[in-house]
Design an enzyme around this catalytic site. Structure first.
Site, PDB file in Angstrom:
ATOM      1  CB  SER A 164     -39.394  50.403   3.175  1.00  0.00           C
ATOM      2  OG  SER A 164     -38.684  49.778   4.239  1.00  0.00           O
ATOM      3  CG  ASP A 222     -40.054  53.935  -0.355  1.00  0.00           C
ATOM      4  OD1 ASP A 222     -40.449  54.387  -1.447  1.00  0.00           O
ATOM      5  OD2 ASP A 222     -38.874  53.573  -0.146  1.00  0.00           O
ATOM      6  CG  HIS A 223     -40.780  50.915  -3.320  1.00  0.00           C
ATOM      7  ND1 HIS A 223     -40.925  50.966  -4.678  1.00  0.00           N
ATOM      8  CD2 HIS A 223     -39.672  51.652  -3.035  1.00  0.00           C
ATOM      9  CE1 HIS A 223     -39.951  51.681  -5.204  1.00  0.00           C
ATOM     10  NE2 HIS A 223     -39.173  52.117  -4.224  1.00  0.00           N
ATOM     11  CG  ASN A 252     -38.032  58.249  -3.206  1.00  0.00           C
ATOM     12  OD1 ASN A 252     -38.545  59.354  -3.084  1.00  0.00           O
ATOM     13  ND2 ASN A 252     -38.724  57.132  -3.319  1.00  0.00           N
ATOM     14  CB  ILE A 253     -31.873  60.025  -0.448  1.00  0.00           C
ATOM     15  CG1 ILE A 253     -31.774  60.870  -1.726  1.00  0.00           C
ATOM     16  CG2 ILE A 253     -30.472  59.713   0.123  1.00  0.00           C
ATOM     17  CD1 ILE A 253     -31.264  62.278  -1.515  1.00  0.00           C
ATOM     18  N   GLY A 258     -30.150  51.002  -4.489  1.00  0.00           N
ATOM     19  CA  GLY A 258     -28.943  50.420  -3.922  1.00  0.00           C
ATOM     20  C   GLY A 258     -27.669  51.167  -4.294  1.00  0.00           C
ATOM     21  CD  GLU A 284     -41.548  52.296  -9.594  1.00  0.00           C
ATOM     22  OE1 GLU A 284     -41.510  52.505  -8.364  1.00  0.00           O
ATOM     23  OE2 GLU A 284     -40.694  51.610 -10.190  1.00  0.00           O
TER      24      GLU A 284
END
Ligand code: G3H
Ligand code: 13P
Ligand code: ZN
Length: 316
Positions: A48, A81-82, A253-254, A180, A133
């Protein structure tokens, strides 16, 4: 061996989902590689923006380069990620990442398509693939708290237009999960019906499920028994992965569940051994526990035991 997510998805689609695990440091990297090799699974390392700036992006990249040498049997993708526009461009230019996510999901449809298209053009020119996304998850995402009222599910009617317009290689969909440890607050639930409608519009196209930690009650209990104060947590039922796979989910995604493993290990360690102060002692326990956790997730995702068939598929 570093490969693209596209190569991993070609083998996985409809059969299993590839685990995409966020890491931030050396101990997570060691546990991640061990756990994936122990369970013979291909995997995706997610980095991230926060992970890139935790120390220095070159530190984490250096750890992954070294792990590729230490565990030469591994097959994995390195994924941003993101990413926002700047982070995605930086990763594309770095030449290290095989896959980037551009998350412009907070923008209106046309703007999301425009920004994603720009990233796709830059990435494809370098053989890098792009996840984008459509829709918005609730919860904490890259330091931004997405209010429940702003979270919205992916509109299946927009999915084809978005994929065709943006040229992305995989699509992160909002189907009721959130980031979260506090998912499914209020009236949220996993919407397999929406997922099915998206797949109908995009048959064979790889879909990505974010916010997929299961936040196990036993893990939370152990953390709280060792001094934690986590309350009202809720995650995705691990048995739902098997329902999402036939509906096109190829990447899961974890992150949060791995953080819970870290918290449980360290809280219990220092509760039970208050005289200890060598950071390597809990570090060793964590690496072993994180590896076990990864292997367990891969069993649930169906990616365990697939390493050799992926290697054969990739062979020239
Ligand atoms: O989706 C967000 C991931 O869990 C990464 O979290 O931005 O705190 O590293 P982070
Ligand atoms: P969790 O918070 O459920 O682990 O989700 C992680 C994620 O989606 C990373 O992109
Ligand atoms: Zn996410």
């Amino acid at each position: 061996m570093i490969v693209t997510t596209k190569e991993l998805f070609a083998a996985a689609y409809g059969n299993y989902a590839v685990g995409a695990y966020n890491i931030n440091n050396l101990e997570q990297a060691m546990g991640l590689f061990r756990g994936n090799l122990d369970s013979r699974a291909p995997f995706i390392i997610q980095i991230s923006k926060g992970a890139r700036s935790y120390t220095d992006k070159r530190m984490l990249e250096g750890i992954i380069r070294a792990a590729d040498e230490v565990f030469p049997e591994s097959i994995f993708a390195v994924h941003l990620d993101h990413g926002d526009y700047e982070a995605a461009m930086d990763c594309i230019e770095s030449g290290f990442y095989s896959s980037v996510m551009i998350d412009a999901s907070a923008e209106p449809l046309a703007e999301n398509i425009r920004i994603t298209r720009e990233i796709v053009e830059a990435a494809h020119a370098k053989g890098i693939v792009v996840e984008a996304e459509l829709g918005q998850l609730g919860g904490v995402e890259e330091h931004v708290q997405v209010e429940e009222k702003n979270a919205h599910l992916t509109d299946p009617a927009e999915a084809l237009e978005f994929v065709e317009g943006s040229g992305c290689d995989s699509l992160a969909v909002a189907i009721g999960t959130s980031h979260g440890a506090y998912k499914f607050s209020g009236d949220q639930a996993l919407r397999l019906d929406v997922l099915a409608q998206i797949q109908e519009r995009l048959p064979g196209f790889p879909l990505v499920m974010h916010g997929s930690s299961s936040v196990p009650a036993e893990e939370v209990k152990r953390i709280n028994e060792a001094g934690g104060t986590l309350g009202g947590t809720k995650g995705v039922d691990e048995d739902d992965f098997a329902k999402a796979v036939p509906l096109g989910v190829t990447k899961v995604n974890i992150d949060t569940d791995g953080r819970l493993v870290w918290t449980r290990v360290h809280r219990e360690f220092f509760r039970d051994k208050p005289e200890k102060f060598d950071l390597r002692d809990p570090g060793k326990v964590f690496m072993a526990e994180y590896a076990k956790f990864i292997a367990h997730k891969n069993e649930k995702l169906g990616s365990a035991g697939r390493l050799d068939e992926v290697r054969e598929m990739l062979a020239p």
